[in-house]
Design a protein around this motif. Structure first.
Motif, PDB file in Angstrom:
ATOM      1  N   TYR A  19      65.762  22.004  23.882  1.00 25.50           N
ATOM      2  CA  TYR A  19      65.208  21.652  25.195  1.00 25.50           C
ATOM      3  C   TYR A  19      63.909  20.877  25.001  1.00 25.50           C
ATOM      4  O   TYR A  19      63.635  19.895  25.691  1.00 25.50           O
ATOM      5  CB  TYR A  19      64.865  22.900  26.025  1.00 25.50           C
ATOM      6  CG  TYR A  19      66.031  23.775  26.400  1.00 25.50           C
ATOM      7  CD1 TYR A  19      67.337  23.310  26.316  1.00 25.50           C
ATOM      8  CD2 TYR A  19      65.807  25.071  26.850  1.00 25.50           C
ATOM      9  CE1 TYR A  19      68.391  24.139  26.664  1.00 25.50           C
ATOM     10  CE2 TYR A  19      66.858  25.901  27.213  1.00 25.50           C
ATOM     11  CZ  TYR A  19      68.150  25.430  27.111  1.00 25.50           C
ATOM     12  OH  TYR A  19      69.179  26.242  27.458  1.00 25.50           O
ATOM     13  N   TYR A 219      69.535  20.159  32.492  1.00 25.03           N
ATOM     14  CA  TYR A 219      68.584  20.023  31.385  1.00 25.03           C
ATOM     15  C   TYR A 219      67.411  19.134  31.765  1.00 25.03           C
ATOM     16  O   TYR A 219      66.304  19.296  31.272  1.00 25.03           O
ATOM     17  CB  TYR A 219      69.311  19.518  30.140  1.00 25.03           C
ATOM     18  CG  TYR A 219      70.381  20.493  29.703  1.00 25.03           C
ATOM     19  CD1 TYR A 219      70.034  21.685  29.071  1.00 25.03           C
ATOM     20  CD2 TYR A 219      71.720  20.273  30.007  1.00 25.03           C
ATOM     21  CE1 TYR A 219      70.998  22.617  28.721  1.00 25.03           C
ATOM     22  CE2 TYR A 219      72.693  21.195  29.658  1.00 25.03           C
ATOM     23  CZ  TYR A 219      72.326  22.372  29.021  1.00 25.03           C
ATOM     24  OH  TYR A 219      73.276  23.296  28.689  1.00 25.03           O
ATOM     25  N   LYS A 222      65.121  21.408  33.442  1.00 26.04           N
ATOM     26  CA  LYS A 222      64.441  22.203  32.409  1.00 26.04           C
ATOM     27  C   LYS A 222      63.340  21.377  31.754  1.00 26.04           C
ATOM     28  O   LYS A 222      62.243  21.879  31.494  1.00 26.04           O
ATOM     29  CB  LYS A 222      65.438  22.655  31.342  1.00 26.04           C
ATOM     30  CG  LYS A 222      66.336  23.808  31.758  1.00 26.04           C
ATOM     31  CD  LYS A 222      67.087  24.329  30.522  1.00 26.04           C
ATOM     32  CE  LYS A 222      68.394  25.005  30.892  1.00 26.04           C
ATOM     33  NZ  LYS A 222      68.256  26.138  31.789  1.00 26.04           N
ATOM     34  N   SER A 223      63.643  20.099  31.510  1.00 26.00           N
ATOM     35  CA  SER A 223      62.636  19.240  30.873  1.00 26.00           C
ATOM     36  C   SER A 223      61.383  19.130  31.737  1.00 26.00           C
ATOM     37  O   SER A 223      60.273  19.136  31.222  1.00 26.00           O
ATOM     38  CB  SER A 223      63.191  17.834  30.632  1.00 26.00           C
ATOM     39  OG  SER A 223      64.292  17.888  29.766  1.00 26.00           O
ATOM     40  N   GLY A 242      59.055  24.060  25.438  1.00 21.29           N
ATOM     41  CA  GLY A 242      60.481  24.273  25.212  1.00 21.29           C
ATOM     42  C   GLY A 242      60.740  25.649  24.634  1.00 21.29           C
ATOM     43  O   GLY A 242      61.643  26.376  25.071  1.00 21.29           O
TER      44      GLY A 242
END
Lengths: 285, 317, 247
Positions: A19, A219, A222-223, A242
């Motif tokens: 991640y 994702y 998430k980033s 991350g």
């Protein structure tokens, strides 16, 4: 019970590294260009499919990483000149929308070609067992590849002339321009590297989880959370962010339903933004 | 005032056609056009007037939808008070949220709004009390209070028309008011605005609440007519983007722009979905169109027309 | 006395930008603030207008303690300012820019009255012909006038001018100096930062000098100009000072 926890933490660290890799890409693009790349998720998904097809043609996805990375740089540079160069100095709304339009384009085309049926890369590299704890080999390799790429990126940024130019542009674009740096080239390259990192992270995730063309969105979000945790524009912050997110995500799902993870992630996101917008580990590139 | 009466006149004409022809297909199309206009005009208050990019604005539509749906389903409330409650509730949520997140500027605010939408969506998806991921369906009996489903649908249509007219009137008066001048000062330079005496945090928060009020009501009407509500359709990020798309296409910060943008967008989308060739590719094509607007027509259709024909400036707000 | 600054200290991390500065501004005077770059002049303005909260000290305006009030409240009490780096509201017209000042300033006017005030003020600063132009289209000297017009439209009792003469050619400087004199004649007190020595020496009733965040001198222009401490700190070149003050 303890084993379950250790297992979750190790998984969290390994996934967190991946991640982190995607988030570094986002962070680099923000740091250098002051652009929030809303096409990040689409490129993560594109990385997943690239790995899938390389694998289908018999190439080991890990050996495919350099190819995917190179493809990412080329695509990123192309997108920079098509969608960003003209509006790099316009208000944020323009670049938010132009990167989003790229995302629509990729996802629209991807849905057309590959539909939204899940794909998976059927790769087996065994697993590592210590006592009662078993860690999938794919996760271990993904974590290691992420570390290697992060180190390479740091060597590039701090040891090479071009890398130093990237940092100079991120600190002050006008001054860098006056010092004779070709900022257009640097901006294009930075976007290329950012996209390459996104695609590579996507490829690594694809070796672990099944995916569709829409998976990138998860994702990408998430980033964002990671970047905000670590401070937008700080690659090392993104890596640490991350790790934090990876661990939180794997540990809390022991206690609460997986579905609530996004709620917790975004609550963290908004809370951190409000308390310290520069990120918990805020800093410069 | 003249330009406002033109806009309202246009809305009434568009709105009246399905009533006269009793054409059900046309009614559905116009219903969607009106909804788009109202959503785009609402977003324009915070995005176009105030300059804050609310990327997750659809959250207020979803919240309004859920509030009204639950009120009607569980307490047998009539749609009209339910709709008003839903709008007020959305506005209240925006007000409280705004006190916090409007301290963020630019891209940070945009990300936070995406975060808020995703968080609310995840929360609702996991709340079994409100139906979870599957959502909730109306009890068949709900519509009988309105004389059957067909009547309920017509009622929804009238309500949507009324709300759309209200949004346009409110947008117009805000733009022409001292409040609007303060908002535009914030959009242009927030630091300058505050030293000139504008109470920026109060103004921004009020603008945000106002821009959430109508989406809350629209969500209430839409899901009442729809008969079911689920998180995926109530908090769909793509709808947020569609709203931004329409505002940008028409011309942000103007009253006419979002209206034109909504009409044109609905037509483009309708065409792409109907056409066999483009149906599957309509998302990709929307992407290309959006990119072209951002790159070459950043001030939208209205901005473009005003630049080409300066004489129109007086008439197009 | 309309403004009293008492022992103001403002830090940024380890840097003390303004260090224990005190002074008073009398009604209807022009008080000039000079000092080398980085002396803390603009920071001081930002403290007075409420953008920064000082760590220590008080700002008393018109008998009222305004320390730490938000900028919009201070503006409404009657302190207006211009910015060293102009901040036009680009996509609004020149007139609308000025109306913002009138609407939200001390008199908190409604739109119609604000429009009238804006027109008067634009005539006063000589921008009336450009009233319907977008502010972004003005050139730099015009933008400086616009800053001034916006501040005046709020009908302030005290106006803070931050380098309104910088970047103007000699003719434009002359014109602007005339405008400033007219503002004082209309009864507004002026506190101004300026680098252009001959202009500020000529126009100010009194001058204070800042260096490294501290006040090192205060007095009549000619006294200040001949103060060895000032010469040393400010220019390090006594001949240049003489040249400037003689003009």
């Amino acid at each position: 019970m303890l084993d379950v926890w250790i297992d979750s933490i190790i998984s969290g660290i390994l996934l967190g590294l991946v991640y982190g890799l995607a988030a570094i890409g986002l962070s680099l693009i923000w740091g250098v260009m002051k652009v929030i790349n809303l096409s990040h998720g689409a490129f993560i998904a594109l990385g997943m499919f690239t790995a899938y097809f390389l694998f289908a043609f018999g190439l080991n996805p890990y050996l495919g990483v350099p190819i995917i990375f190179a493809l990412g740089i080329i695509l990123g540079i192309a997108v920079y000149f098509v969608a960003l160069h003209r509006i790099i100095d316009a208000p944020e709304l323009s670049t938010l929308l132009s990167t989003f339009s790229i995302s629509l384009f990729i996802i629209g085309l991807g849905t057309f070609v590959w539909t939204t049926i899940p794909y998976a890369i059927d790769i087996h590299v065994g697993s590592i067992s210590i006592g009662n704890i078993t860690i999938l080999g794919t996760k271990v390799i993904a974590g290691i590849v992420s570390i290697i790429l992060t180190i390479l990126l740091y060597i590039f940024l701090y040891r090479t002339k071009t890398g130093k130019a990237v940092r100079a542009v991120s600190m002050n674009r006008v001054a860098a321009e006056l010092m004779g740096i070709n900022t257009t080239r640097i901006l294009a390259l930075s976007f290329g590297i950012g996209i390459a990192l996104a695609m590579t992270a996507g490829a690594l995730i694809a070796t672990i989880f099944p995916f569709t063309i829409l998976s990138g969105g998860v994702y990408e979000l998430k980033s964002f959370v990671i970047c905000v945790l670590g401070g937008l524009g700080s690659p090392i912050g993104a890596l640490v962010g991350g790790l934090i997110l990876g661990i939180i995500e794997n540990v809390i799902t022991l206690q609460i339903p997986t579905g609530l993870v996004p709620f917790i992630e975004f609550t963290i996101l908004v809370a951190v933004l409000l308390i310290k917008p520069s990120g918990l580990l805020g800093g410069e590139v | 005032m003249k330009s406002l009466s033109w806009l309202i006149g246009l809305l009434i004409v568009i709105g009246a056609i399905p009533m006269i022809t009793h054409d059900v297909t046309l009614r559905e199309t116009v219903f969607i056009i009106l909804m788009y206009i109202a959503l785009a005009e609402s977003l324009n208050i915070i995005l176009g007037y105030t300059g804050y990019v609310s990327f997750g604005h659809i959250v207020f539509y979803g919240i309004g939808g859920y509030v009204a749906f639950l009120m009607i389903q569980n307490y047998g409330l009539n749609i009209i008070p339910a709709m008003i409650l839903a709008g007020l509730f959305s506005a209240l949520v925006a007000y409280c949220l705004g006190l916090a997140i409007l301290r963020l500027r630019g891209a940070y605010f945009a990300i936070a709004t995406i975060g808020v939408n995703e968080a609310v969506k995840a929360l609702i998806t996991n709340l079994e009390q409100v139906g979870g991921a599957e959502g909730i369906y109306f009890n068949i009996k709900v519509y009988s209070a309105y004389g059957g489903a067909e009547h309920a649908i017509w009622l929804s249509y009238y309500l949507m028309l009324a709300v759309t007219i209200a949004v346009v009137i409110v947008s117009w008066f805000v733009k022409k008011s001292k409040f609007g001048l303060g908002l535009m000062a914030i959009r242009e330079d927030e630091d300058a605005a505050i030293t000139l005496g504008v109470n920026t945090s109060k103004y921004k928060t009020l603008a945000y609440a106002l821009s959430a009020l109508f989406p809350g009501m629209i969500g209430a009407i839409f899901f009442f007519k729809n008969g079911n509500i689920e998180p995926e359709s109530a908090f769909h990020l793509t709808k947020s983007i569609e709203m931004i798309f329409m505002v940008m296409l028409g011309g942000f910060g103007t009253v006419t722009g979002p209206m034109i943008g909504a009409i044109v967008y609905e037509r483009i989308r309708g065409f792409l979905i109907v056409s066999e060739m483009f149906k599957a590719l309509h998302i990709a094509i929307s992407g290309i169109i959006l990119l072209l607007i951002v790159l070459f027509m950043p001030r939208g259709i209205i901005g473009f027309v005003r630049d080409k024909i300066p004489a129109l400036r007086r008439f197009v707000e | 006395m309309i403004l009293k600054v008492e022992n103001i200290t403002k830090r940024f991390g380890g840097l003390v930008a303004v260090n224990n500065v005190s002074f008073e501004v009398n009604e209807k005077e022009i008080l000039g603030i000079i000092g080398p770059n980085g002396a803390g002049k603009t920071t001081l303005f930002n403290v007075i207008s409420g953008i920064y909260k000082p760590e220590k000290g008080k700002v008393i305006f018109d008998g009222k303690d305004i320390t730490g009030l938000p900028p919009f409240k201070i503006a409404r009490l009657g302190i207006a300012r211009t910015h060293q780096i102009v901040k036009p509201l680009n996509e609004l017209t020149v007139k609308e820019n000025v109306m913002v000042g009138a609407c939200f300033g001390r008199e908190y006017l409604d739109l119609d009255s604000a429009e009238k005030v804006a027109e008067d003020v634009l005539k006063f600063v000589g921008l009336y012909e450009k009233a319907d132009l977008l502010a972004g289209k003005l050139n730099v000297p015009e933008k400086k006038r616009l800053e001034l017009a916006r501040a005046l439209a709020s009908k302030p009792k005290l106006i803070l001018l931050d380098e309104v003469l910088a970047g103007l050619n000699p003719v434009e400087v002359m014109e602007m100096v005339e405008v400033i004199k007219k503002i004082r004649e209309s009864g507004v007190t002026i506190l101004m930062i300026e680098h252009l020595m001959h202009a500020i020496m000529q126009i100010s009733d009194r001058i204070i000098v800042l260096d490294y965040g501290q006040k090192i001198a205060e007095g009549k222009p000619e006294d200040v100009a001949n103060d060895p401490k000032v010469i040393e700190a400010y220019l390090g070149d006594p001949e240049l000072v003489l040249k400037l003050t003689k003009r």
